[in-house]
Scaffold this active site. Structure first.
Site, PDB file in Angstrom:
ATOM      1  N   TYR A 159      -1.305   3.568   0.369  1.00 18.55           N
ATOM      2  CA  TYR A 159      -1.464   3.882  -1.060  1.00 18.55           C
ATOM      3  C   TYR A 159      -2.280   5.307  -1.012  1.00 18.55           C
ATOM      4  CZ  TYR A 159      -3.770   3.420  -5.809  1.00 18.55           C
ATOM      5  OH  TYR A 159      -4.088   3.521  -7.279  1.00 18.55           O
ATOM      6  N   ARG A 196      -8.690   9.718  -6.795  1.00 15.09           N
ATOM      7  CA  ARG A 196      -9.653   8.766  -6.489  1.00 15.09           C
ATOM      8  C   ARG A 196     -10.345   8.893  -5.379  1.00 15.09           C
ATOM      9  NH1 ARG A 196     -11.147   4.687 -10.043  1.00 15.09           N
ATOM     10  NH2 ARG A 196      -9.594   4.473 -11.870  1.00 15.09           N
ATOM     11  N   ILE A 217       4.402   0.153  -9.145  1.00 18.48           N
ATOM     12  CA  ILE A 217       2.952  -0.578  -9.187  1.00 18.48           C
ATOM     13  C   ILE A 217       2.265   0.007 -10.462  1.00 18.48           C
ATOM     14  CG2 ILE A 217       0.954  -1.429  -8.072  1.00 18.48           C
ATOM     15  CD1 ILE A 217       2.453  -1.038  -5.226  1.00 18.48           C
ATOM     16  N   TYR A 221     -14.466   9.058   0.399  1.00 15.07           N
ATOM     17  CA  TYR A 221     -15.556   9.424   0.987  1.00 15.07           C
ATOM     18  C   TYR A 221     -15.785   9.991   2.412  1.00 15.07           C
ATOM     19  CZ  TYR A 221     -20.639  10.209   0.742  1.00 15.07           C
ATOM     20  OH  TYR A 221     -22.082  10.624   1.080  1.00 15.07           O
ATOM     21  N   THR A 231      -7.392  -1.212  -7.434  1.00 14.75           N
ATOM     22  CA  THR A 231      -8.050  -0.201  -8.366  1.00 14.75           C
ATOM     23  C   THR A 231      -8.287  -0.934  -9.886  1.00 14.75           C
ATOM     24  OG1 THR A 231      -7.436   1.600  -7.160  1.00 14.75           O
ATOM     25  CG2 THR A 231      -8.620   2.048  -9.039  1.00 14.75           C
ATOM     26  N   LYS A 244       2.596   3.453  -2.094  1.00 14.89           N
ATOM     27  CA  LYS A 244       2.523   3.476  -3.508  1.00 14.89           C
ATOM     28  C   LYS A 244       2.103   5.058  -3.737  1.00 14.89           C
ATOM     29  CE  LYS A 244      -0.361   2.210  -7.442  1.00 14.89           C
ATOM     30  NZ  LYS A 244      -1.563   1.366  -7.812  1.00 14.89           N
TER      31      LYS A 244
END
Length: 296
Positions: A135, A140, A207, A109, A46, A163
């Site tokens: 992740y 987000r 991370i 989405y 990202t 993560k």
């Protein structure tokens, strides 16, 4: 075997003013990270603005980092997107150019139901031989991986960790509890202000976004934690809090990329829809970087 223990940087991707990738600066930042004691590098995450890279650019950035690192530390390629076939294309490409592992974000989405999520990761995992980190970053993607799904996904042979950027310490504690018997499954902090808490729960490090500008201190923080020196680690974690708040005062990676430019004396460029930070944010960055002891 865990991909790494300690501090991985989610590396920014530098651009020229025309929007093309500045590979010379990318290589310089990569070398600096290695020299500062960073334990692994995430390319095209990202923070690396991966969502606005073309397929060719995406693989080229990963390849450039792999070549510069030259086996000294692991290179983890971000290859997660919301289309399984596209994710497979990026993942196989990353494997082809020498990445050591993959970081695969949940679909966004269109998202997925639980069976669809499992099949998404299963298909990606079957397409490569590389180890994969899940992740989870619902802020987000609007899609959280609950603990029972982490356990189910971990049955896929080459899924070896997560993560965790949900921000929910209770959820992360539950993941640590239900995965405790799997000593090879790694939990990494995906939030810079929760490294101490997550590592104390059994995590393997972080991370990190702040490692773009404070790699040595972030590496020391994780090393102290993994060695059980919680008092010094607490001091290091708390000292970073004002700067962490500043680099997330606008959407990531806008402030931290500007901070890299301030630190290195280079121009900072983004791809739309990201744009330059406000003057107030830049002034705050300069103030907090100076207070933290970062000088350009």
């Amino acid at each position: 075997m865990k991909i790494f223990e300690g501090s991985a940087v989610a590396l920014v991707t530098p651009f020229f003013a025309d929007g093309s990738v500045d590979f010379n600066q990318l290589e310089e930042l990569t070398e600096w990270q290695v020299s500062q004691g960073t334990d692994a590098i995430v390319a095209c995450g990202t923070t690396g603005e991966a969502s606005t890279l073309t397929n060719d650019e995406h693989i080229a950035v990963i390849e450039a980092v792999v070549k510069k690192v030259d086996g000294r530390i692991p290179v983890i390629a971000g290859t997660g997107v919301n289309d399984t076939n596209h994710a497979i294309e990026l993942s196989t490409g990353a494997e082809r150019v020498g990445a050591d592992a993959l970081l695969v974000v949940t679909p966004y989405y269109n998202k997925a139901n639980e069976d669809g999520l499992f099949m998404h990761y299963e298909k990606i995992a079957q397409s490569v031989k590389l180890p994969i980190l899940l992740y989870s970053v619902a802020s987000r993607t609007n899609f959280n991986i609950p603990p029972h799904m982490v356990k189910r996904l971990a049955t896929i042979p080459n899924i070896v960790g997560i993560k965790e950027a949900s921000g929910d310490i209770s959820q992360i504690a539950t993941i640590a509890q239900i995965m405790a018997e799997d000593q090879d499954f790694a939990i990494y902090s995906g939030n810079d202000d929760q490294v101490l808490a997550i590592t104390a729960l059994g995590g393997s490090g972080t991370i990190s976004t702040i490692a773009n500008i404070a790699p040595k201190a972030t590496s020391e923080l994780t090393k102290r934690l993994l060695a059980g020196d919680y008092e010094r680690a607490r001091q290091l974690q708390l000292a970073q809090i004002p700067l962490i708040h500043t680099i997330f005062s606008e959407v990531n990676p806008i402030p931290v990329k500007k901070a890299v430019g301030l630190l290195k004396g280079t121009e900072t460029h983004y791809r739309l829809p990201l744009s330059q930070p406000s003057e107030a944010t830049v002034a705050r960055l300069e103030k907090e970087m100076q207070a933290y002891g970062l000088e350009g």
